[in-house]
Motif scaffolding. Structure first.
Motif, PDB file in Angstrom:
ATOM      1  N   ARG A 271       6.246 -42.662  91.884  1.00 29.80           N
ATOM      2  CA  ARG A 271       5.812 -41.258  91.954  1.00 29.80           C
ATOM      3  C   ARG A 271       6.979 -40.375  91.521  1.00 29.80           C
ATOM      4  O   ARG A 271       7.452 -39.539  92.279  1.00 29.80           O
TER       5      ARG A 271
ATOM      6  N   HIS B   5       6.733 -36.520  91.847  1.00 25.80           N
ATOM      7  CA  HIS B   5       6.795 -36.076  93.238  1.00 25.80           C
ATOM      8  C   HIS B   5       8.220 -36.149  93.757  1.00 25.80           C
ATOM      9  O   HIS B   5       8.702 -35.233  94.432  1.00 25.80           O
TER      10      HIS B   5
ATOM     11  N   ASP C  77       5.165 -36.438  98.657  1.00 24.35           N
ATOM     12  CA  ASP C  77       4.376 -35.376  98.021  1.00 24.35           C
ATOM     13  C   ASP C  77       4.082 -34.194  98.939  1.00 24.35           C
ATOM     14  O   ASP C  77       3.292 -33.322  98.593  1.00 24.35           O
TER      15      ASP C  77
ATOM     16  N   TYR D 130       2.406 -31.477  96.457  1.00 29.15           N
ATOM     17  CA  TYR D 130       2.717 -31.508  95.031  1.00 29.15           C
ATOM     18  C   TYR D 130       1.472 -31.893  94.266  1.00 29.15           C
ATOM     19  O   TYR D 130       0.725 -32.729  94.623  1.00 29.15           O
TER      20      TYR D 130
END
Length: 168
Positions: A12, A15, A73, A168
């Motif tokens: 990720r 993020h 996130d 996010y």
């Protein structure tokens, strides 16, 4: 080190970059003696959030007082940090900073490191998403620890206009 914020992570990048660029400086500004630890799982098996968190619990067992588990996130704003991340947490208490409406102890909670060892941390055998959040709450309840849930917002309602968190 007084507080360790643990971010279990895999794949990720956007993020993580956003969290490091935006949330990390804000957290460091308002939480004394704090360290952010990003623990990454290698490819090849489904994600195991609980096991990743347990690794960091063990690594910092003698170096911190508090642990905050945190998803990559979810980005706290100043108001959330000042109201929920700072301050003492009593022994035998798990402070749900941000919890889901599904009655789990996630995605963000704070507790004394000793509490995590009393309940034997997260189960290590949960692969995939979500079940470990309920499993940790079940362990906390089994050992008769108090759960102090503060913000019970579904993640999809945590947005840019929210006063305390931005997803996010």
């Amino acid at each position: 080190m007084t507080t360790i914020i643990i971010i279990p992570y895999r794949n990720r990048e956007q993020h993580l970059k956003y969290f490091i660029d935006n949330s990390a400086p804000l957290l460091k500004k308002h939480i004394e003696n704090m360290k952010i630890v990003i623990v990454e799982q290698m490819e090849g098996k489904p994600f195991n959030r609980g096991k990743l968190l347990n690794v960091v619990f063990k690594e910092y067992e003698d170096e911190c007082k508090y642990i905050i588990t945190h998803d990559v996130d979810i980005n706290p704003k100043k108001k959330a940090i000042l109201e929920f991340y700072t301050g003492e947490v009593d022994d035998n208490v798990f402070k749900g900073i941000l919890t889901s409406t599904c009655d789990t102890l996630a995605p963000i909670f704070k507790t004394n490191i000793k509490n995590l060892f009393k309940i034997n941390g997260f189960p290590n055998n949960i692969w995939g998403w979500g079940v470990e959040d309920k499993a940790i709450q079940n362990r906390v309840e089994l050992y008769n620890f108090k759960i102090d849930k503060n913000l019970k917002n579904p993640i999809d309602k945590v947005g840019a206009n929210n006063e305390v968190f931005q997803s996010y």
